[in-house]
Design a protein around this motif. Structure first.
Motif, PDB file in Angstrom:
ATOM      1  N   ARG A  35       0.863  -1.189   0.000  1.00  0.00           N
ATOM      2  CA  ARG A  35       0.000   0.000   0.000  1.00  0.00           C
ATOM      3  C   ARG A  35       0.895   1.234   0.000  1.00  0.00           C
ATOM      4  NH1 ARG A  35      -3.677   1.718   5.144  1.00  0.00           N
ATOM      5  NH2 ARG A  35      -4.569   3.646   4.304  1.00  0.00           N
ATOM      6  N   PHE A  36       0.930   1.923  -1.134  1.00  0.00           N
ATOM      7  CA  PHE A  36       1.759   3.109  -1.284  1.00  0.00           C
ATOM      8  C   PHE A  36       0.918   4.361  -1.057  1.00  0.00           C
ATOM      9  CE2 PHE A  36       3.616  -0.162  -3.988  1.00  0.00           C
ATOM     10  CZ  PHE A  36       4.950  -0.117  -3.614  1.00  0.00           C
ATOM     11  N   CYS A  37       1.589   5.418  -0.656  1.00  0.00           N
ATOM     12  CA  CYS A  37       0.924   6.701  -0.441  1.00  0.00           C
ATOM     13  C   CYS A  37       1.745   7.799  -1.113  1.00  0.00           C
ATOM     14  CB  CYS A  37       0.772   6.996   1.050  1.00  0.00           C
ATOM     15  SG  CYS A  37      -0.090   8.542   1.406  1.00  0.00           S
ATOM     16  N   GLY A  38       1.074   8.585  -1.960  1.00  0.00           N
ATOM     17  CA  GLY A  38       1.708   9.731  -2.584  1.00  0.00           C
ATOM     18  C   GLY A  38       1.186  11.012  -1.962  1.00  0.00           C
ATOM     19  N   THR A  39       2.081  11.840  -1.458  1.00  0.00           N
ATOM     20  CA  THR A  39       1.670  13.068  -0.757  1.00  0.00           C
ATOM     21  C   THR A  39       2.417  14.271  -1.309  1.00  0.00           C
ATOM     22  OG1 THR A  39       3.330  12.622   0.954  1.00  0.00           O
ATOM     23  CG2 THR A  39       1.084  11.905   1.414  1.00  0.00           C
ATOM     24  N   LEU A  40       1.706  15.396  -1.334  1.00  0.00           N
ATOM     25  CA  LEU A  40       2.338  16.690  -1.587  1.00  0.00           C
ATOM     26  C   LEU A  40       2.703  17.250  -0.217  1.00  0.00           C
ATOM     27  CD1 LEU A  40      -0.143  17.984  -4.307  1.00  0.00           C
ATOM     28  CD2 LEU A  40       2.139  17.026  -4.660  1.00  0.00           C
ATOM     29  N   ARG A  41       3.873  16.878   0.264  1.00  0.00           N
ATOM     30  CA  ARG A  41       4.232  17.107   1.663  1.00  0.00           C
ATOM     31  C   ARG A  41       4.173  18.574   2.087  1.00  0.00           C
ATOM     32  NH1 ARG A  41       9.619  13.613   2.598  1.00  0.00           N
ATOM     33  NH2 ARG A  41       9.005  13.745   4.775  1.00  0.00           N
ATOM     34  N   PRO A  42       4.626  19.539   1.276  1.00  0.00           N
ATOM     35  CA  PRO A  42       4.553  20.939   1.729  1.00  0.00           C
ATOM     36  C   PRO A  42       3.128  21.417   2.002  1.00  0.00           C
ATOM     37  CG  PRO A  42       6.089  20.742  -0.095  1.00  0.00           C
ATOM     38  CD  PRO A  42       5.368  19.436   0.002  1.00  0.00           C
ATOM     39  N   LEU A  43       2.147  20.850   1.303  1.00  0.00           N
ATOM     40  CA  LEU A  43       0.776  21.333   1.471  1.00  0.00           C
ATOM     41  C   LEU A  43       0.141  20.878   2.783  1.00  0.00           C
ATOM     42  CD1 LEU A  43      -0.767  21.111  -2.104  1.00  0.00           C
ATOM     43  CD2 LEU A  43       0.522  22.953  -1.004  1.00  0.00           C
ATOM     44  N   PHE A  44       0.820  20.042   3.544  1.00  0.00           N
ATOM     45  CA  PHE A  44       0.346  19.701   4.882  1.00  0.00           C
ATOM     46  C   PHE A  44       0.741  20.773   5.899  1.00  0.00           C
ATOM     47  CE2 PHE A  44      -0.046  15.562   2.931  1.00  0.00           C
ATOM     48  CZ  PHE A  44      -1.123  14.992   3.575  1.00  0.00           C
ATOM     49  N   ASN A  45       1.614  21.673   5.488  1.00  0.00           N
ATOM     50  CA  ASN A  45       2.045  22.770   6.355  1.00  0.00           C
ATOM     51  C   ASN A  45       1.177  23.993   6.061  1.00  0.00           C
ATOM     52  OD1 ASN A  45       3.539  25.222   7.154  1.00  0.00           O
ATOM     53  ND2 ASN A  45       5.159  23.772   7.697  1.00  0.00           N
ATOM     54  N   PRO A  46       0.502  24.568   7.072  1.00  0.00           N
ATOM     55  CA  PRO A  46      -0.394  25.705   6.823  1.00  0.00           C
ATOM     56  C   PRO A  46       0.286  26.879   6.117  1.00  0.00           C
ATOM     57  CG  PRO A  46      -0.789  24.818   9.009  1.00  0.00           C
ATOM     58  CD  PRO A  46       0.417  24.117   8.476  1.00  0.00           C
ATOM     59  N   LYS A  47       1.544  27.182   6.474  1.00  0.00           N
ATOM     60  CA  LYS A  47       2.226  28.310   5.834  1.00  0.00           C
ATOM     61  C   LYS A  47       2.509  28.031   4.362  1.00  0.00           C
ATOM     62  CE  LYS A  47       4.313  30.268   9.993  1.00  0.00           C
ATOM     63  NZ  LYS A  47       3.370  31.420   9.945  1.00  0.00           N
ATOM     64  N   TRP A  48       2.915  26.813   4.049  1.00  0.00           N
ATOM     65  CA  TRP A  48       3.127  26.452   2.654  1.00  0.00           C
ATOM     66  C   TRP A  48       1.797  26.447   1.901  1.00  0.00           C
ATOM     67  CZ3 TRP A  48       7.248  25.348  -0.553  1.00  0.00           C
ATOM     68  CH2 TRP A  48       8.508  25.366   0.034  1.00  0.00           C
ATOM     69  N   MET A  49       0.748  26.018   2.566  1.00  0.00           N
ATOM     70  CA  MET A  49      -0.559  26.009   1.922  1.00  0.00           C
ATOM     71  C   MET A  49      -0.988  27.433   1.558  1.00  0.00           C
ATOM     72  SD  MET A  49      -2.989  24.037   0.909  1.00  0.00           S
ATOM     73  CE  MET A  49      -4.467  24.556   0.050  1.00  0.00           C
ATOM     74  N   GLU A  50      -0.758  28.368   2.472  1.00  0.00           N
ATOM     75  CA  GLU A  50      -1.096  29.759   2.180  1.00  0.00           C
ATOM     76  C   GLU A  50      -0.233  30.314   1.050  1.00  0.00           C
ATOM     77  OE1 GLU A  50      -0.876  31.947   5.804  1.00  0.00           O
ATOM     78  OE2 GLU A  50      -2.448  30.782   6.805  1.00  0.00           O
TER      79      GLU A  50
END
Length: 539
Positions: A35-50
């Motif tokens: 079971r693999f997981c692909g994530t956009l890791r910076p977008l889990f950080n609120p500041k990066w999301m903004e």
């Protein structure tokens, strides 16, 4: 890999092969489910999301409308892609339905051999990013929270992996999961290589060339996983480029869960049916918390042989009688070991890793920032990254082997009385007579428990270790110390006379012999047997 270099019994200890090797025809060790997981890791950080929203020219107050528009686009694109190739889309309003069963029924009904099978939609819990009002500052800000969102399951027959599926989260941060079956993949590899086989369910009951099949299994861990997973992502979720373009992001691939199975293909189902219940009893009665922790990579202090007081995870064992056979599971935290008798012909030991960090990898001497090698041992914890998949496979194989080694201590169908009869009679050794052992006497049982400890299997045990078992209170005077040492020495000679232990040449240490390991394991099993469990298993 050259098939000739692959061992005949990969991952099976010599002790198990010497006792039961003539009962099985082949061994296959490899991935079961991944079971693999692909994530956009910076977008889990609120500041990066903004920052991402800023570059995308989306105001925080417009986030909800922006996210809903992306969800609609992803959903519409998936439905259109399915209908374009004549495959159905279905929205599931309940979690009680098995998505894999639905996909397999459609695949068989429509004779799908390659390409998309179906797209299934479902609203499920997830970790998502959203924008909320901060009441302390009175300003909007990005925040990570648990919520529900629409997920799209793309089931497809991949030319390399066979039937697999990709789960796409349609809300920020657009996490993707890929589920692959290693045995399904292996079947396609063997078809391409010309290896004949008989497959039942998720295992193989016959292999024309087991060594070649094993080499194909081992090759699965060495593929370019980021490239393959990115290709799957682009196939089912082409809109991901629109999401990643503003900050030039890329999906980071990790392994959420892995199942690594060692299958022993039995010659005669009747023989496996006779021996397997004995192994289940042995596992239920004999494997304690310390044993299971060692199987699954946890360190147990050698000085005490007991679970460290800071260990807060739960260690449990459960067994279940299912229509296809009896299954036993051992949990250590979130990792587990499983034992099956599959389709009456397969003995399967399987290691499932959800938290791989309990295992450590030896890196050898590493370089400092100035480029000079260090002299200290360099260890690193096993990571979730797909880069560590070969190491994960090796460590899982070792866990399966440790479990088989523990099972090898049992005797195939011999009654307890017959197995231990030799130590219940006086013996003569080196011209001196020694009394019979009394395994049910607490003091002698404490000695047997001590010598059977796992941390003594390599270095061996000493007279001092036997003294601690015979005399819980340490000696306070030199005379008492000599008396206790002499009593421990007589106990050691008695165990040597009965053939349970041997002395390490040139050292004051002793090791348990194979015969001793088997007999002591049987005695400890009988000592700790639970009447209710035995009755349930024998029913």
């Amino acid at each position: 890999m050259n098939p000739k270099t692959t061992p005949r019994w990969p991952g099976v200890p010599d002790a198990f092969v010497s006792r039961f090797g003539d009962l099985f025809t082949a061994v296959l060790s490899g991935w079961d489910r991944l079971r693999f997981c692909g994530t956009l890791r910076p977008l889990f950080n609120p500041k990066w999301m903004e920052a991402h929203l800023g570059v995308s020219k989306v105001l925080l107050k417009d986030f909800r409308a922006h996210a809903e528009e992306l969800t609609e686009q992803i959903h519409a694109q998936a439905v259109a892609a399915a209908l374009a190739v004549g495959r159905p889309y279905r929205f599931l309003r309940t979690s009680r339905l098995s998505k894999e069963e639905i996909a397999r029924e459609l695949m068989q009904r429509d004779h799908v051999r390659e390409g998309l099978v179906t797209v299934l939609g479902a609203v499920e819990p997830c970790v998502a990013m959203t924008v909320r009002l901060n009441r302390e500052t009175g300003r909007l800000q990005a925040r990570r929270e648990d919520r529900q969102a629409l997920h799209l399951y793309h089931y497809l027959v991949h030319p390399q992996f066979g039937l697999c599926h990709v789960r796409v989260q349609t809300w920020y941060p657009f996490t993707v999961e890929v589920w692959i079956n290693g045995r399904e993949w292996l079947a396609r590899q063997m078809d391409a290589a010309g290896v004949a086989y008989v497959r039942r369910d998720n295992c193989f009951t016959h292999l024309s060339d087991p060594v070649h099949a094993q080499s194909l299994c081992e090759a699965q861990s060495r593929v370019d996983w980021p490239k393959l997973l990115d290709e799957l992502l682009a196939q089912v979720h082409p809109l991901h480029r629109k999401v990643t373009r503003p900050l030039n992001l890329y999906y980071y691939w990790s392994v959420l869960q892995s199942e690594y199975a060692t299958d022993l293909i039995w010659k005669d189902p009747a023989t496996l049916a006779q021996i397997y219940p004995m192994w289940v009893r042995h596992a239920v009665q004999s494997f304690g918390s310390v044993d299971l922790m060692r199987f699954l990579g946890h360190r147990v202090p050698a000085t005490t042989g007991r679970v460290h007081r800071n260990f807060a995870k739960e260690v449990t064992t459960r067994y279940r009688d299912r229509p296809e056979g009896l299954r036993i599971k051992h949990w250590v935290g979130q990792n587990l070991l499983k034992l099956y008798d599959k389709v009456g012909r397969i003995l399967r030991i399987e290691t499932t890793l959800n938290k791989p960090g309990v295992f450590k990898l030896w890196l050898g001497p590493v370089k400092t920032k100035r480029g000079r090698p260090t002299t200290k041992d360099a260890w690193r914890r096993l990571r979730r990254s797909v880069t560590d998949l070969p190491a994960r496979a090796a460590l899982s194989l070792a866990a399966n082997a440790r479990y088989l080694l523990a099972l090898a201590a049992t005797r195939g169908g011999r009654p307890l009385g017959e197995s231990v009869a030799s130590i219940c009679r006086p013996v003569t050794w080196e011209g001196q007579r020694y009394r019979a052992l009394r395994p049910l006497v607490p003091q002698e049982m404490a000695v047997l428990t001590t010598v059977n400890r796992g941390d003594f299997t390599v270095e061996g045990f000493r007279n001092a270790d036997i003294r601690q078992a015979l005399f819980p209170r340490p000696a306070t005077t030199p005379e008492d110390r000599r008396r206790q040492s002499a009593a421990a020495g007589r106990c050691l000679r008695r165990l040597r006379a009965h053939g349970l232990i041997r002395k390490v040449p040139g050292r004051h240490r002793y090791l348990v012999m194979q015969k001793g390991r088997e007999i002591i394991t049987l005695l400890l099993s009988a000592q700790h047997a639970d009447v209710e469990k035995l009755t349930a298993l024998a029913a």
